[in-house]
Scaffold this active site. Sequence first.
Site, PDB file in Angstrom:
ATOM      1  N   ALA A  58      30.893  -6.433 -13.380  1.00 41.09           N
ATOM      2  CA  ALA A  58      31.117  -7.832 -13.769  1.00 41.09           C
ATOM      3  C   ALA A  58      29.831  -8.642 -13.979  1.00 41.09           C
ATOM      4  O   ALA A  58      29.646  -9.253 -15.044  1.00 41.09           O
ATOM      5  CB  ALA A  58      32.036  -8.495 -12.742  1.00 41.09           C
ATOM      6  N   ARG A  99      35.555  -7.556 -23.018  1.00 37.77           N
ATOM      7  CA  ARG A  99      36.315  -7.087 -21.849  1.00 37.77           C
ATOM      8  C   ARG A  99      36.983  -8.312 -21.207  1.00 37.77           C
ATOM      9  O   ARG A  99      36.316  -9.322 -20.969  1.00 37.77           O
ATOM     10  CB  ARG A  99      35.404  -6.383 -20.835  1.00 37.77           C
ATOM     11  CG  ARG A  99      34.866  -5.054 -21.359  1.00 37.77           C
ATOM     12  CD  ARG A  99      34.305  -4.203 -20.255  1.00 37.77           C
ATOM     13  NE  ARG A  99      35.342  -3.545 -19.490  1.00 37.77           N
ATOM     14  CZ  ARG A  99      35.099  -2.879 -18.351  1.00 37.77           C
ATOM     15  NH1 ARG A  99      33.873  -2.807 -17.877  1.00 37.77           N
ATOM     16  NH2 ARG A  99      36.079  -2.297 -17.702  1.00 37.77           N
ATOM     17  N   ASP A 243      35.875  -8.430  -9.776  1.00 37.70           N
ATOM     18  CA  ASP A 243      35.744  -8.852 -11.183  1.00 37.70           C
ATOM     19  C   ASP A 243      36.232 -10.272 -11.383  1.00 37.70           C
ATOM     20  O   ASP A 243      35.845 -10.941 -12.354  1.00 37.70           O
ATOM     21  CB  ASP A 243      36.503  -7.896 -12.098  1.00 37.70           C
ATOM     22  CG  ASP A 243      35.755  -6.581 -12.197  1.00 37.70           C
ATOM     23  OD1 ASP A 243      35.913  -5.750 -11.289  1.00 37.70           O
ATOM     24  OD2 ASP A 243      34.958  -6.429 -13.133  1.00 37.70           O
TER      25      ASP A 243
HETATM   26  O1  MRU Z   1      35.107  -1.071 -15.364  1.00 35.54           O
HETATM   27  P1  MRU Z   1      33.866  -1.449 -14.610  1.00 35.54           P
HETATM   28  O2  MRU Z   1      33.018  -0.278 -14.239  1.00 35.54           O
HETATM   29  O3  MRU Z   1      33.090  -2.550 -15.291  1.00 35.54           O
HETATM   30  O4  MRU Z   1      34.434  -2.066 -13.254  1.00 35.54           O
HETATM   31  C1  MRU Z   1      33.511  -2.541 -12.306  1.00 35.54           C
HETATM   32  C2  MRU Z   1      34.137  -3.005 -11.060  1.00 35.54           C
HETATM   33  O5  MRU Z   1      35.341  -3.056 -10.911  1.00 35.54           O
HETATM   34  C3  MRU Z   1      33.207  -3.501 -10.004  1.00 35.54           C
HETATM   35  O6  MRU Z   1      33.716  -3.233  -8.733  1.00 35.54           O
HETATM   36  C4  MRU Z   1      33.037  -5.007 -10.173  1.00 35.54           C
HETATM   37  O7  MRU Z   1      32.731  -5.323 -11.494  1.00 35.54           O
HETATM   38  C5  MRU Z   1      31.989  -5.549  -9.292  1.00 35.54           C
HETATM   39  S1  MRU Z   1      30.382  -4.982  -9.788  1.00 35.54           S
HETATM   40  C6  MRU Z   1      29.243  -5.771  -8.858  1.00 35.54           C
END
Ligand code: MRU
Length: 352
Positions: A58, A99, A243
């Site tokens: 995120a 996204r 997120d």
């Molecule tokens: O699909 P992704 O790899 O972007 O998902 C990431 C996550 O779900 C993480 O746990 C979240 O973004 C926190 S990252 C500091």
Amino acid sequence: MSDDFDYARYDRIRPLRWTGGALDVLDQRKLPFATEYLTCRSSDEVAEAIHSLAVRGAPAIGIAAAWGVVLAGRALPAGDVDEAAAKLEPALKRLNAARPTAVNLAWALARMRGALARADGDWRRMLEDEAHAIDREDLAANRRMGALGAALIAPGSGVLTHCNTGSLATAGFGTALGVIRAGVAQGRIANVFAGETRPWLQGARLTVWELQQDGIDATLIADSAASHLMKTGQVQWVIVGADRICANGDVANKIGTYQLAIAARFHGVKFMVVAPASTVDMATASGELIHIEEREAGELHGIAGTRTVAEGIHAWNPVFDVTPHDLIDAIVTEKGVIGHPDEVSMRAAFGA
Ligand code: MRU
């Protein structure tokens, strides 16, 4: 974290590098066996890097989007700022659509719009300054959360994490992984377990590799081994990122987080969510209102490009889930720790 914390040892990776005219993105699709940077020279190339998961996590996608706006600005002539703001809007919308679930993306774009609204004179310079500020502030927030979160953990504990929440997913140091880095450095965390995080394998491909760069031993488990691990008594905390955190404390995070929270509660294991204030979305009342990204079924049909599933099989691939706030023991942000979050404590910490 105290000033003598050894960041050089415990924070070696950077997913994004602004070169002055382009954004270099560490291509996370190729890790851990190739460390290659993808050069993005336009905002659409940044949007594609976000959509294709070359950059993910995120906070990192928020920072990448901010640099995408800088690149869109560089493609326009210097001149009237209001005209530029109108011309930039389609590029911002395309970045925002890359996204949907992580609120950091929309948050960073709102910051860039704000910078443009305040700009007088050299608005392109102001956009670049704002992107640098977003990056700098994220790193500072992560270091602060590392100290706050680690303080909750009793010496000698075992922890389980999910997905990748480290330097790769942020400006550096990480959110949940920042707490783990700090906890290991302070001797509070004796054992780190990481779930594989099917289907994209952020845990297997990224988290254990990232910890290895710091000399931190981590034990990889299949996602389906988590409840059994908890039953053995080897973990006292599950520590994850987020997120989107809603106004009532519900948390959207990588698919599988919710079942970890249920299993943790059943086994008396504590559950910690670590995320900067940029992940808090007080405009969304509860988790039911969050748009959960669904990705291609192909991510479930094979591994690393090799088909493992018979042709003609349907697959459903939601890549995030929502953990209800009453399964969460602590939300850690750079502003402080919220124990047993709910609407009242969230509003007290973050206002309307
Ligand atoms: O699909 P992704 O790899 O972007 O998902 C990431 C996550 O779900 C993480 O746990 C979240 O973004 C926190 S990252 C500091």
